[in-house]
Design a protein around this motif. Sequence first.
Motif, PDB file in Angstrom:
ATOM      1  N   SER A  28      12.479   4.188  -1.009  1.00  0.00           N
ATOM      2  CA  SER A  28      12.219   3.605   0.429  1.00  0.00           C
ATOM      3  C   SER A  28      12.590   2.139   0.237  1.00  0.00           C
ATOM      4  CB  SER A  28      10.512   3.711   0.335  1.00  0.00           C
ATOM      5  OG  SER A  28      10.257   2.942   1.349  1.00  0.00           O
ATOM      6  N   PHE A  29      13.534   1.814   0.981  1.00  0.00           N
ATOM      7  CA  PHE A  29      14.262   0.732   0.949  1.00  0.00           C
ATOM      8  C   PHE A  29      14.185   0.080   2.328  1.00  0.00           C
ATOM      9  CE2 PHE A  29      16.376   2.688  -2.346  1.00  0.00           C
ATOM     10  CZ  PHE A  29      16.254   1.917  -3.338  1.00  0.00           C
ATOM     11  N   VAL A  30      13.813  -1.271   2.512  1.00  0.00           N
ATOM     12  CA  VAL A  30      13.821  -2.028   3.731  1.00  0.00           C
ATOM     13  C   VAL A  30      15.041  -2.984   3.646  1.00  0.00           C
ATOM     14  CG1 VAL A  30      12.643  -3.875   5.095  1.00  0.00           C
ATOM     15  CG2 VAL A  30      11.310  -2.034   4.106  1.00  0.00           C
ATOM     16  N   ALA A  37       0.775  -1.429   0.105  1.00  0.00           N
ATOM     17  CA  ALA A  37       0.047   0.097   0.042  1.00  0.00           C
ATOM     18  C   ALA A  37       0.889   1.372  -0.202  1.00  0.00           C
ATOM     19  CB  ALA A  37      -0.941   0.066   1.264  1.00  0.00           C
ATOM     20  N   GLU A  38       1.982   1.413   0.722  1.00  0.00           N
ATOM     21  CA  GLU A  38       2.679   2.490   0.958  1.00  0.00           C
ATOM     22  C   GLU A  38       3.692   2.732  -0.435  1.00  0.00           C
ATOM     23  OE1 GLU A  38       7.175   3.216   2.514  1.00  0.00           O
ATOM     24  OE2 GLU A  38       6.112   1.620   3.485  1.00  0.00           O
ATOM     25  N   LEU A  39       4.022   1.571  -1.078  1.00  0.00           N
ATOM     26  CA  LEU A  39       4.746   1.632  -2.487  1.00  0.00           C
ATOM     27  C   LEU A  39       3.723   2.243  -3.601  1.00  0.00           C
ATOM     28  CD1 LEU A  39       7.113  -1.311  -2.299  1.00  0.00           C
ATOM     29  CD2 LEU A  39       7.735   1.344  -2.095  1.00  0.00           C
ATOM     30  N   THR A  40       2.845   1.534  -3.638  1.00  0.00           N
ATOM     31  CA  THR A  40       1.725   1.790  -4.871  1.00  0.00           C
ATOM     32  C   THR A  40       0.863   3.147  -4.806  1.00  0.00           C
ATOM     33  OG1 THR A  40      -0.148   0.555  -3.565  1.00  0.00           O
ATOM     34  CG2 THR A  40       1.168  -0.625  -5.270  1.00  0.00           C
ATOM     35  N   ASP A  41       0.939   3.786  -3.561  1.00  0.00           N
ATOM     36  CA  ASP A  41       0.140   4.949  -3.439  1.00  0.00           C
ATOM     37  C   ASP A  41       0.744   6.011  -4.215  1.00  0.00           C
ATOM     38  OD1 ASP A  41      -1.456   6.766  -2.229  1.00  0.00           O
ATOM     39  OD2 ASP A  41       0.214   7.552  -0.943  1.00  0.00           O
ATOM     40  N   GLY A  42      -0.246   6.643  -5.012  1.00  0.00           N
ATOM     41  CA  GLY A  42       0.038   7.531  -6.215  1.00  0.00           C
ATOM     42  C   GLY A  42       0.610   6.998  -7.697  1.00  0.00           C
ATOM     43  N   PHE A  73       7.758  -3.719  -8.393  1.00  0.00           N
ATOM     44  CA  PHE A  73       8.175  -3.400  -7.149  1.00  0.00           C
ATOM     45  C   PHE A  73       9.541  -2.683  -6.791  1.00  0.00           C
ATOM     46  CE2 PHE A  73      10.959  -5.562  -3.713  1.00  0.00           C
ATOM     47  CZ  PHE A  73      10.235  -5.220  -2.626  1.00  0.00           C
ATOM     48  N   ASP A  74      10.232  -3.124  -7.637  1.00  0.00           N
ATOM     49  CA  ASP A  74      11.836  -2.615  -7.887  1.00  0.00           C
ATOM     50  C   ASP A  74      11.709  -0.965  -8.170  1.00  0.00           C
ATOM     51  OD1 ASP A  74      14.779  -2.958  -7.661  1.00  0.00           O
ATOM     52  OD2 ASP A  74      14.668  -2.474 -10.053  1.00  0.00           O
ATOM     53  N   HIS A  75      11.017  -0.627  -9.270  1.00  0.00           N
ATOM     54  CA  HIS A  75      10.964   0.666  -9.622  1.00  0.00           C
ATOM     55  C   HIS A  75      10.444   1.418  -8.687  1.00  0.00           C
ATOM     56  CE1 HIS A  75      10.927   0.132 -14.309  1.00  0.00           C
ATOM     57  NE2 HIS A  75      11.977  -0.539 -13.563  1.00  0.00           N
ATOM     58  N   LEU A  76       9.338   1.118  -8.010  1.00  0.00           N
ATOM     59  CA  LEU A  76       8.570   2.067  -6.956  1.00  0.00           C
ATOM     60  C   LEU A  76       9.516   2.038  -5.924  1.00  0.00           C
ATOM     61  CD1 LEU A  76       5.118   0.336  -6.992  1.00  0.00           C
ATOM     62  CD2 LEU A  76       5.752   2.872  -8.028  1.00  0.00           C
ATOM     63  N   ARG A  77      10.457   1.177  -5.618  1.00  0.00           N
ATOM     64  CA  ARG A  77      11.386   1.264  -4.133  1.00  0.00           C
ATOM     65  C   ARG A  77      12.246   2.413  -4.841  1.00  0.00           C
ATOM     66  NH1 ARG A  77      14.756  -3.122  -3.406  1.00  0.00           N
ATOM     67  NH2 ARG A  77      14.821  -2.769  -1.226  1.00  0.00           N
TER      68      ARG A  77
END
Length: 235
Positions: free
Chosen positions: A230-232, A158-163, A221-225
Amino acid sequence: MVDTPVLVPGFRIGSVAASAGQICLRSLPWLLVLNALPSLPALLILILTGDSAQSASTAYLISLPISIILVIFAQGATILGTFRLLQGEPFNVAISTRAAWWTLPVLTGTGLLVGVIVTLGFAALFVPGLMAICVLYVALPACIVERTGLVESLERSAELTDGYRWPLFGLFLLTTLPVMALSALTDGLDDGSSPLLGMLGQEAATLLYSAVTAVLTTICFDHLRRIKGSFVMLH
């Protein structure tokens, strides 16, 4: 969906689709092997019990739980293999399947929870289901790559896909509609006299959708990070 229907700079459907096509061609043998695994239980039971329409239905019913777990396992392994390629490393099947195996309980839980949420969304006037797909689009990559927990994987998605949910919706349609057409076409092969042929067609459509979806979600996922910075920390 709360975000505006505009592609945010740095994330383009065309570039993501092109990257997915390159990875699929580059890793085709491994993608076929991994994503064919979920088809094995149903095909094995059908072969052992005969090729009547009733046998085919029984085979699907008996093998369904195993196939669901194998689908999630195959997607997890495909996701990690794809992520390694994006980091400049080889698609190592041994590493990918081992990681998918050790994370299988939480990976399965995440996949099932996403499925339940999406199903409930579709039951609630359809649109909430589409919204859920976009919000949870990268939950499985977050789970196996960043080793997040079940609920954490959904929150991370949800955090990464926001926007970015409208372009993700476009990618969902781009992959789903052709596979739906293929599935409808192959479904017509099963005229009751040869269920094996119809089953093979349906399993081919499922294999294609599973492999392409896993690759696409990993690239997203990789692009949005990278875009969000935003990296974990990976374990």
